[in-house]
Enzyme design. Sequence first.
Site, PDB file in Angstrom:
ATOM      1  CG  HIS A 181      43.571  46.629 -13.136  1.00  0.00           C
ATOM      2  ND1 HIS A 181      43.426  47.855 -12.553  1.00  0.00           N
ATOM      3  CD2 HIS A 181      44.897  46.358 -13.102  1.00  0.00           C
ATOM      4  CE1 HIS A 181      44.611  48.315 -12.186  1.00  0.00           C
ATOM      5  NE2 HIS A 181      45.518  47.436 -12.508  1.00  0.00           N
ATOM      6  CG  ASN A 229      47.483  53.007  -6.582  1.00  0.00           C
ATOM      7  OD1 ASN A 229      47.879  53.406  -5.486  1.00  0.00           O
ATOM      8  ND2 ASN A 229      48.204  52.237  -7.385  1.00  0.00           N
ATOM      9  CD  GLU A 280      46.852  42.879 -13.653  1.00  0.00           C
ATOM     10  OE1 GLU A 280      45.868  43.622 -13.825  1.00  0.00           O
ATOM     11  OE2 GLU A 280      48.016  43.273 -13.715  1.00  0.00           O
ATOM     12  CG  HIS A 309      52.248  41.336 -12.987  1.00  0.00           C
ATOM     13  ND1 HIS A 309      52.283  42.695 -12.851  1.00  0.00           N
ATOM     14  CD2 HIS A 309      51.005  41.029 -13.400  1.00  0.00           C
ATOM     15  CE1 HIS A 309      51.087  43.188 -13.145  1.00  0.00           C
ATOM     16  NE2 HIS A 309      50.290  42.191 -13.475  1.00  0.00           N
ATOM     17  CG  ASP A 344      50.163  47.115 -18.918  1.00  0.00           C
ATOM     18  OD1 ASP A 344      49.797  47.968 -19.749  1.00  0.00           O
ATOM     19  OD2 ASP A 344      49.758  47.086 -17.736  1.00  0.00           O
ATOM     20  CD1 TRP A 383      51.439  56.851 -15.398  1.00  0.00           C
ATOM     21  CD2 TRP A 383      49.938  55.333 -16.047  1.00  0.00           C
ATOM     22  NE1 TRP A 383      50.327  57.049 -14.661  1.00  0.00           N
ATOM     23  CE2 TRP A 383      49.376  56.127 -15.027  1.00  0.00           C
ATOM     24  CE3 TRP A 383      49.185  54.305 -16.621  1.00  0.00           C
ATOM     25  CZ2 TRP A 383      48.089  55.916 -14.583  1.00  0.00           C
ATOM     26  CZ3 TRP A 383      47.921  54.107 -16.176  1.00  0.00           C
ATOM     27  CH2 TRP A 383      47.376  54.917 -15.158  1.00  0.00           C
ATOM     28  NE  ARG A 438      52.237  43.199 -16.425  1.00  0.00           N
ATOM     29  CZ  ARG A 438      52.105  44.417 -15.868  1.00  0.00           C
ATOM     30  NH1 ARG A 438      51.017  45.126 -16.069  1.00  0.00           N
ATOM     31  NH2 ARG A 438      53.055  44.904 -15.117  1.00  0.00           N
TER      32      ARG A 438
HETATM   33  O1  EZ4 Z   1      49.182  50.609 -13.336  1.00  0.00           O
HETATM   34  O2  EZ4 Z   1      47.371  49.055 -10.686  1.00  0.00           O
HETATM   35  O3  EZ4 Z   1      47.934  45.988 -15.402  1.00  0.00           O
HETATM   36  N1  EZ4 Z   1      48.247  46.502 -14.394  1.00  0.00           N
HETATM   37  C1  EZ4 Z   1      48.652  47.761 -14.268  1.00  0.00           C
HETATM   38  C2  EZ4 Z   1      48.879  48.279 -12.879  1.00  0.00           C
HETATM   39  C3  EZ4 Z   1      48.324  49.684 -12.737  1.00  0.00           C
HETATM   40  C4  EZ4 Z   1      48.136  50.044 -11.291  1.00  0.00           C
HETATM   41  C5  EZ4 Z   1      47.465  51.408 -11.169  1.00  0.00           C
HETATM   42  O4  EZ4 Z   1      46.990  51.615  -9.897  1.00  0.00           O
HETATM   43  O5  EZ4 Z   1      48.803  48.438 -15.252  1.00  0.00           O
HETATM   44  O6  EZ4 Z   1      50.213  48.236 -12.546  1.00  0.00           O
HETATM   45 CO    CO Z   2      47.843  47.665 -16.966  1.00  0.00          CO
END
Ligand code: EZ4
Ligand code: CO
Length: 402
Positions: A312, A37, A339, A122, A210, A402, A147
Site C-alpha cells: 500500500h 488515517n 503503490e 492511480h 481496487d 467501503w 490502477r
Molecule cells: O483506502 O489509503 O489502495 N489504496 C487504498 C487507499 C486506502 C486509504 C485508507 O487510508 O485503498 O485509498
Molecule cells: Co486499496
Amino acid sequence: MKIADVRVIVTCPGRNFVTLKIVTDDGVHGVGDATLNGRELAVAAYLRDHVAPALIGRDASRIEDTWQYLYKGAYWRRGPVTMTAIAAVDTALWDILGKVAGLPVYKLLGGRSREGVTVYGHANAATTDEVLAEVARYVDLGYRAVRVQTGVPGLASTYGVSGDKMFYEPADAALPTENVWSTEKYLAHVPTVFARVRDEFGPTVKLLHDVHHRLTPIEAARLGKSLEPYALTWIEDPVPAELQEGFRLIRQHTTTPIAVGEVFNTVWDCETLIREQLIDYIRATVVHAGGITHLRRIFDLAALHHVRSGSHGATDLSPVCMAAALHLDLAIPNFGLQEYMRHTPETDAVFPHGYHYDGGYLHPAETPGLGVDIDEELAARYPYRPAQLPVNRLEDGTVHSW
Ligand code: EZ4
Ligand code: CO
C-alpha cells in the site's frame, strides 16, 4: 548509542501525519511514520503516554529486542493502533542504525535485488472516457502499471474516485461523509471499463483494480471471471479479509490474481492466505504492519509460497513510510509492485526526502539511513485537523464495507 529523546510530531500539511522522532545520546536521530488515517491521535497518545517513557535509556541498536519488548510486553497484542506505534519505533531505529553504519538501509537488509522499484499510479475519473485520458497520462509519465477506478453509472459517488486528479485524499471531512453502493450496478460496469482500457493501451501495461472489500466471495469470483479477458495484474481487496478462508471460494473460480492486505497489521492476518496460496500479492505496509522488522517477516513467509509484495502507498502513508518501503522493496527477493501516489508540495516540504521517481521506477536515497527527515519548524505551522474516512451504504440504507 542510547535513546535520549523520543518525540511525537503531529502535523497537517494538507493531510494529517504522525511522526516519531528518536534521538540518541550521540545526537543521531531517526524517524518513523505513525499515521493511521482517521485515527491519528490514538497512535500519538499510545506512543507518547505508553511507549516513549519505556524507550529512554535503551540501546538504539537493539532493534529486534525492542520490537519483541513492545509486542510481547504490551500483553494486548496486535491491532492497528499498537502495530502502527511499534512500526514507528522500529522504522526510526533502522534509520538510526543506517546513519551510524554509514549505509542506506537497503544495504543493511542484504543489498539490492533489483535496479529500481516498479510503482503503479492511480487513474481515476467519473467516466470511462475520462479515465482513458488519466491512464494515458501515467503511461506518458513512464508508468508500467496503473490502477483504474471509475464512477459507477447510477451511483452518485464512489470511494476511491477522487475529484482531484493527481492528489487523492479520501479522508474528506471531520465526520464521515457517505457514499451509496450497488453491487449489481458495479459488476455490470467494471468489465466495460477494462475492455476499453485494454483496447486502447494494448496487452503489456499492467492494469490493477481496487474493490475496497465491497463484495462477497461468490460476487468476487464473478468479477474475477468477467475480467479474465483483460488480463489484470490484480484485483485488490475483493472481499473483507477478516475471514481468510473466504478466499478459497474466489480461487476456485478465477485466474485473475488477487492482492490483499492494506489493513493487515501482523503476519497472523495473512498466514492462511499465504500458506494456502490463496492470494498473489500481499499489500501490508511498513507503517501499519509493525515496521521493517515485521513486514520483512511477512514477505519472507510470502516468498516461500509464491506470493509477492504489493505494498500500500496511498497519500496517508507519509514520505517516511514511503522511504522505508523502498529500502525493503529493493532488497527482498519477492518484490511485486509498490503503490505510489504523489504527496502534495506542502507534504514534501515538511518531509524532505532523497527518493525519486524515474521512468516507472522509484529509487531510494543512497544516503545513510532511510534518506528522509521531518522539518519540525515547518511541521509546527500545520496544526492537526480532524478528518475521517467515509462510510458506505447500500441503496436501502444498510451500512456496507467501503
Ligand atoms: O483506502 O489509503 O489502495 N489504496 C487504498 C487507499 C486506502 C486509504 C485508507 O487510508 O485503498 O485509498
Ligand atoms: Co486499496
